[in-house]
Design a protein around this motif. Structure first.
Motif, mmCIF file in Angstrom:
data_model
loop_
_atom_site.group_PDB
_atom_site.id
_atom_site.type_symbol
_atom_site.label_atom_id
_atom_site.label_comp_id
_atom_site.label_asym_id
_atom_site.label_seq_id
_atom_site.Cartn_x
_atom_site.Cartn_y
_atom_site.Cartn_z
ATOM 1 N N ARG A 141 0.829 -1.189 0.000
ATOM 2 C CA ARG A 141 0.000 0.000 0.000
ATOM 3 C C ARG A 141 0.872 1.252 0.000
ATOM 4 O O ARG A 141 0.579 2.225 -0.688
ATOM 5 C CB ARG A 141 -0.911 -0.019 1.229
ATOM 6 C CG ARG A 141 -1.928 1.081 1.260
ATOM 7 C CD ARG A 141 -3.070 0.703 2.180
ATOM 8 N NE ARG A 141 -2.737 0.702 3.593
ATOM 9 C CZ ARG A 141 -2.668 -0.381 4.347
ATOM 10 N NH1 ARG A 141 -2.852 -1.588 3.827
ATOM 11 N NH2 ARG A 141 -2.387 -0.292 5.629
ATOM 12 N N ALA A 147 0.982 4.264 -2.923
ATOM 13 C CA ALA A 147 0.704 5.672 -2.679
ATOM 14 C C ALA A 147 1.943 6.536 -2.836
ATOM 15 O O ALA A 147 1.836 7.729 -3.043
ATOM 16 C CB ALA A 147 0.131 5.857 -1.272
ATOM 17 N N ARG A 192 -4.379 6.287 -0.362
ATOM 18 C CA ARG A 192 -4.969 5.132 -1.032
ATOM 19 C C ARG A 192 -6.490 5.127 -0.842
ATOM 20 O O ARG A 192 -7.245 4.823 -1.781
ATOM 21 C CB ARG A 192 -4.357 3.854 -0.456
ATOM 22 C CG ARG A 192 -4.825 2.572 -1.118
ATOM 23 C CD ARG A 192 -4.321 2.470 -2.537
ATOM 24 N NE ARG A 192 -4.822 1.249 -3.176
ATOM 25 C CZ ARG A 192 -4.660 0.967 -4.465
ATOM 26 N NH1 ARG A 192 -4.022 1.807 -5.238
ATOM 27 N NH2 ARG A 192 -5.139 -0.142 -4.969
#
Length: 236
Positions: free
Chosen positions: A120, A124, A174
């Motif tokens: 993640r 991002a 995100r």
């Protein structure tokens, strides 16, 4: 993963040593500290890729340590809590943690959470923002919402509110990308857990709720609407 540096702060000697060995066997480089103050010093000295923080720490508790780290960095943070129903979990998330794991934990579960958070973060942070960014990007220009007060640049990974830059953590970014890819569409908490937190199984929806609260505080309280019984939607 061989170069990934983990800061692990845990006051229980047995848990700290066993977890450090497991992480190192899995290819991580680990700096392990026994209390919050030494953990903060280690964070500032080494600038790790991810931090694992026990909630109950001597000197400076894990929630306070998380808050201090978040004041200085957007590095991913996972809290470790002995009780899933503890208010400390919510406090940790509100302080800026990206996820939490309940103790005692299985090593494979911890590794999966670490990898999910790092993926993640990668999404991002830059090269390729994942499916949501691709879907939201459209013609490559910034997305503008409402009266133009909110702008989301899905290529530059930048957000502006009223023309001023908004600092988001990778998880918050995100989450905003997911909402931006489908404005005015209700997204369930389970769908957000799957798409943002990479959960392939049922997770704790408090993680979603607290991150939505944090995102609202930064982009506008009325920008994300709660649809009771269903989830949330970004007002287009």
């Amino acid at each position: 993963m061989a170069e990934t540096h983990v800061l692990f702060v845990e006051d229980d000697d047995v848990i700290r040593e066993a977890t450090q060995l497991a992480l190192e066997r899995d290819g991580f480089r680990v700096t392990a500290m026994p209390d919050g103050l030494s953990g903060l010093d280690a964070f500032r000295a080494h600038r790790p890729d991810i931090a694992l923080l026990d909630v109950m720490l001597p000197g400076m508790d894990g929630v306070s340590l998380c808050r201090r780290i978040r004041d200085e960095s957007t590095v991913p943070v996972i809290m470790l809590s002995a009780r899933a129903d503890s208010i400390d979990v919510v406090l940790g998330l509100e302080a800026g943690a990206d996820d939490y794991v309940t103790k005692p934990f299985d090593g494979s579960v911890l590794m999966a959470r670490i990898r999910a958070v790092l993926r993640r973060f990668g999404h991002a942070a830059g090269s390729g923002a994942g499916d949501a960014a691709g879907e939201a990007a459209g013609d490559g220009g910034p997305l503008v919402f409402g009266d133009g007060d909110l702008e989301v640049d899905t290529e530059g990974m930048e957000v502006r509110r009223g023309g001023e830059p908004v600092a988001l953590t990778p998880t918050e970014m995100r989450l905003l990308l997911e909402f931006s890819s489908a404005p005015n569409t209700v997204l369930s908490r389970d769908k957000l857990l799957e798409r943002v937190w990479d959960y392939g199984w049922g997770g704790d929806t408090r993680v979603v709720d607290v991150h939505v609260q944090r995102l609202r505080a930064k982009i506008g309280q009325d920008r994300i609407e709660t649809v009771r019984g269903f989830g949330y939607k970004l007002r287009g």
